[in-house]
Motif scaffolding. Sequence first.
Motif, PDB file in Angstrom:
ATOM      1  N   ASP A   1       8.995  23.139 -20.728  1.00  0.00           N
ATOM      2  CA  ASP A   1       9.925  21.924 -20.744  1.00  0.00           C
ATOM      3  C   ASP A   1       9.119  20.968 -19.399  1.00  0.00           C
ATOM      4  OD1 ASP A   1      12.576  23.687 -21.211  1.00  0.00           O
ATOM      5  OD2 ASP A   1      11.673  22.426 -22.593  1.00  0.00           O
ATOM      6  N   GLY A   2       7.950  21.600 -18.830  1.00  0.00           N
ATOM      7  CA  GLY A   2       7.484  20.854 -17.878  1.00  0.00           C
ATOM      8  C   GLY A   2       8.104  20.987 -16.490  1.00  0.00           C
ATOM      9  N   PRO A   3       8.048  20.006 -15.560  1.00  0.00           N
ATOM     10  CA  PRO A   3       8.676  20.269 -14.219  1.00  0.00           C
ATOM     11  C   PRO A   3      10.240  19.946 -14.370  1.00  0.00           C
ATOM     12  CG  PRO A   3       7.175  18.262 -14.414  1.00  0.00           C
ATOM     13  CD  PRO A   3       7.003  19.080 -15.615  1.00  0.00           C
ATOM     14  N   LEU A   4      10.849  20.621 -13.456  1.00  0.00           N
ATOM     15  CA  LEU A   4      12.138  20.435 -13.569  1.00  0.00           C
ATOM     16  C   LEU A   4      12.834  19.412 -12.730  1.00  0.00           C
ATOM     17  CD1 LEU A   4      13.621  24.060 -12.968  1.00  0.00           C
ATOM     18  CD2 LEU A   4      13.706  22.831 -15.194  1.00  0.00           C
ATOM     19  N   MET A   5      13.679  18.612 -13.381  1.00  0.00           N
ATOM     20  CA  MET A   5      14.458  17.609 -12.539  1.00  0.00           C
ATOM     21  C   MET A   5      15.566  18.047 -12.230  1.00  0.00           C
ATOM     22  SD  MET A   5      13.328  13.678 -14.277  1.00  0.00           S
ATOM     23  CE  MET A   5      14.349  13.045 -13.171  1.00  0.00           C
ATOM     24  N   THR A   6      15.855  17.988 -10.605  1.00  0.00           N
ATOM     25  CA  THR A   6      17.052  18.244 -10.221  1.00  0.00           C
ATOM     26  C   THR A   6      18.128  17.556 -10.823  1.00  0.00           C
ATOM     27  OG1 THR A   6      15.832  18.862  -8.315  1.00  0.00           O
ATOM     28  CG2 THR A   6      18.074  18.830  -8.147  1.00  0.00           C
ATOM     29  N   PRO A   7      19.415  18.228 -11.245  1.00  0.00           N
ATOM     30  CA  PRO A   7      20.670  17.504 -11.683  1.00  0.00           C
ATOM     31  C   PRO A   7      21.119  16.936 -10.603  1.00  0.00           C
ATOM     32  CG  PRO A   7      20.408  19.883 -12.583  1.00  0.00           C
ATOM     33  CD  PRO A   7      19.441  19.676 -11.414  1.00  0.00           C
ATOM     34  N   PRO A   8      21.685  15.656 -10.963  1.00  0.00           N
ATOM     35  CA  PRO A   8      22.223  14.774  -9.744  1.00  0.00           C
ATOM     36  C   PRO A   8      23.571  15.456  -8.942  1.00  0.00           C
ATOM     37  CG  PRO A   8      22.241  13.742 -11.813  1.00  0.00           C
ATOM     38  CD  PRO A   8      21.732  15.071 -12.049  1.00  0.00           C
ATOM     39  N   ARG A   9      24.180  16.388  -9.417  1.00  0.00           N
ATOM     40  CA  ARG A   9      25.177  16.973  -8.886  1.00  0.00           C
ATOM     41  C   ARG A   9      24.450  18.075  -7.772  1.00  0.00           C
ATOM     42  NH1 ARG A   9      29.432  17.202 -13.665  1.00  0.00           N
ATOM     43  NH2 ARG A   9      30.451  14.988 -13.053  1.00  0.00           N
ATOM     44  N   ILE A  10      23.678  18.857  -8.261  1.00  0.00           N
ATOM     45  CA  ILE A  10      22.505  19.757  -7.584  1.00  0.00           C
ATOM     46  C   ILE A  10      22.016  18.969  -6.376  1.00  0.00           C
ATOM     47  CG2 ILE A  10      20.939  21.355  -7.507  1.00  0.00           C
ATOM     48  CD1 ILE A  10      23.287  22.618  -8.880  1.00  0.00           C
ATOM     49  N   GLN A  11      21.600  17.927  -6.691  1.00  0.00           N
ATOM     50  CA  GLN A  11      20.892  17.282  -5.434  1.00  0.00           C
ATOM     51  C   GLN A  11      21.960  16.739  -4.394  1.00  0.00           C
ATOM     52  OE1 GLN A  11      17.645  16.759  -5.031  1.00  0.00           O
ATOM     53  NE2 GLN A  11      18.254  15.877  -3.234  1.00  0.00           N
ATOM     54  N   MET A  12      23.371  16.308  -5.059  1.00  0.00           N
ATOM     55  CA  MET A  12      24.233  15.950  -4.115  1.00  0.00           C
ATOM     56  C   MET A  12      24.711  17.237  -3.033  1.00  0.00           C
ATOM     57  SD  MET A  12      28.077  15.169  -4.899  1.00  0.00           S
ATOM     58  CE  MET A  12      28.787  16.777  -5.617  1.00  0.00           C
ATOM     59  N   ILE A  13      24.827  18.208  -3.823  1.00  0.00           N
ATOM     60  CA  ILE A  13      24.846  19.549  -2.872  1.00  0.00           C
ATOM     61  C   ILE A  13      23.827  19.738  -1.932  1.00  0.00           C
ATOM     62  CG2 ILE A  13      25.306  22.326  -3.121  1.00  0.00           C
ATOM     63  CD1 ILE A  13      27.822  20.786  -4.320  1.00  0.00           C
ATOM     64  N   LYS A  14      22.588  19.857  -2.325  1.00  0.00           N
ATOM     65  CA  LYS A  14      21.529  19.912  -1.486  1.00  0.00           C
ATOM     66  C   LYS A  14      21.476  18.812  -0.391  1.00  0.00           C
ATOM     67  CE  LYS A  14      17.999  21.650  -4.658  1.00  0.00           C
ATOM     68  NZ  LYS A  14      16.591  21.388  -5.260  1.00  0.00           N
TER      69      LYS A  14
ATOM     70  N   LEU B   1      24.227  17.293   0.837  1.00  0.00           N
ATOM     71  CA  LEU B   1      25.466  17.767   1.705  1.00  0.00           C
ATOM     72  C   LEU B   1      24.839  19.069   2.739  1.00  0.00           C
ATOM     73  CD1 LEU B   1      28.496  17.530   2.355  1.00  0.00           C
ATOM     74  CD2 LEU B   1      28.772  19.176   0.702  1.00  0.00           C
ATOM     75  N   LEU B   2      24.221  19.944   2.165  1.00  0.00           N
ATOM     76  CA  LEU B   2      23.781  21.036   3.107  1.00  0.00           C
ATOM     77  C   LEU B   2      22.979  20.358   4.137  1.00  0.00           C
ATOM     78  CD1 LEU B   2      23.568  23.914   0.316  1.00  0.00           C
ATOM     79  CD2 LEU B   2      25.125  23.817   2.142  1.00  0.00           C
ATOM     80  N   ALA B   3      21.928  19.649   3.586  1.00  0.00           N
ATOM     81  CA  ALA B   3      20.995  19.268   4.387  1.00  0.00           C
ATOM     82  C   ALA B   3      21.622  18.305   5.620  1.00  0.00           C
ATOM     83  CB  ALA B   3      20.060  18.287   3.581  1.00  0.00           C
ATOM     84  N   SER B   4      22.740  17.596   5.403  1.00  0.00           N
ATOM     85  CA  SER B   4      23.303  16.671   6.250  1.00  0.00           C
ATOM     86  C   SER B   4      24.183  17.701   7.257  1.00  0.00           C
ATOM     87  CB  SER B   4      24.225  15.684   5.961  1.00  0.00           C
ATOM     88  OG  SER B   4      25.593  16.365   5.294  1.00  0.00           O
ATOM     89  N   MET B   5      24.562  18.787   6.935  1.00  0.00           N
ATOM     90  CA  MET B   5      25.075  19.760   7.615  1.00  0.00           C
ATOM     91  C   MET B   5      23.908  20.731   8.756  1.00  0.00           C
ATOM     92  SD  MET B   5      28.237  21.003   5.120  1.00  0.00           S
ATOM     93  CE  MET B   5      29.172  21.758   6.252  1.00  0.00           C
ATOM     94  N   GLY B   6      22.787  20.424   8.294  1.00  0.00           N
ATOM     95  CA  GLY B   6      21.938  21.200   9.138  1.00  0.00           C
ATOM     96  C   GLY B   6      21.181  21.998   8.661  1.00  0.00           C
ATOM     97  N   VAL B   7      21.546  22.715   7.320  1.00  0.00           N
ATOM     98  CA  VAL B   7      21.137  23.810   6.590  1.00  0.00           C
ATOM     99  C   VAL B   7      19.665  23.378   6.022  1.00  0.00           C
ATOM    100  CG1 VAL B   7      21.447  25.238   4.516  1.00  0.00           C
ATOM    101  CG2 VAL B   7      23.391  24.603   5.941  1.00  0.00           C
ATOM    102  N   GLU B   8      18.611  24.005   6.732  1.00  0.00           N
ATOM    103  CA  GLU B   8      17.423  23.744   6.163  1.00  0.00           C
ATOM    104  C   GLU B   8      16.725  24.617   5.092  1.00  0.00           C
ATOM    105  OE1 GLU B   8      15.130  24.029   9.897  1.00  0.00           O
ATOM    106  OE2 GLU B   8      16.507  22.262  10.988  1.00  0.00           O
ATOM    107  N   GLU B   9      17.205  25.725   5.097  1.00  0.00           N
ATOM    108  CA  GLU B   9      16.672  26.595   4.044  1.00  0.00           C
ATOM    109  C   GLU B   9      17.897  27.616   3.423  1.00  0.00           C
ATOM    110  OE1 GLU B   9      13.456  30.272   3.953  1.00  0.00           O
ATOM    111  OE2 GLU B   9      13.080  28.857   5.787  1.00  0.00           O
ATOM    112  N   HIS B  10      17.751  27.742   2.383  1.00  0.00           N
ATOM    113  CA  HIS B  10      18.745  28.499   1.557  1.00  0.00           C
ATOM    114  C   HIS B  10      18.383  28.793   0.032  1.00  0.00           C
ATOM    115  CE1 HIS B  10      19.767  24.447   0.099  1.00  0.00           C
ATOM    116  NE2 HIS B  10      20.259  24.817  -0.720  1.00  0.00           N
TER     117      HIS B  10
END
Length: 167
Positions: free
Chosen positions: A26-39, A41-50
Amino acid sequence: GVHGGRFAAAELWRRMEGGGAGTGNDGPLMTPPRIQMIKDLLASMGVEEHDPKVNVMLLELLHKYAAEVIQDATVYQSHAQKPELDLDDVRLAVQSKVDGMFSQPAPREYMIDLARTKNAIPLPLLNPGVHLPPAEHCNTGINFQIGVKQESKSAGAAGGDASQGAK
């Protein structure tokens, strides 16, 4: 429904682990918009790696929470005999969820005062040695028997031989 959401989450999980949607090319994965929203949100809270699976888990939790809130809001709307769901119904549903799920800790000053009052009472002095509860609450008594208890001679003489009575 619920099963469709679980299937979608499982499919998303498989894709995130590199399985692709079908044939594997299928080629490279595109991040779904809701998953990107979660990412985001986590980044805005200071979570750098998970772990990437955390995104899917949080998305499932968000979906479940939102579905429960909407379901509760619909019950409130029905009870109020309103033709449509409105913001007040949703606010009431969210507030009832928050009241049931999260409790506020007691104020710090109150806890400090309570600790001072409790700690002002000195503990009793201990006597040296092993401290056990009362005998009726201990498992220190004999709770077994070694060998067979012998019958008293007077009971044997009055009743005769026990093996004769069994015939």
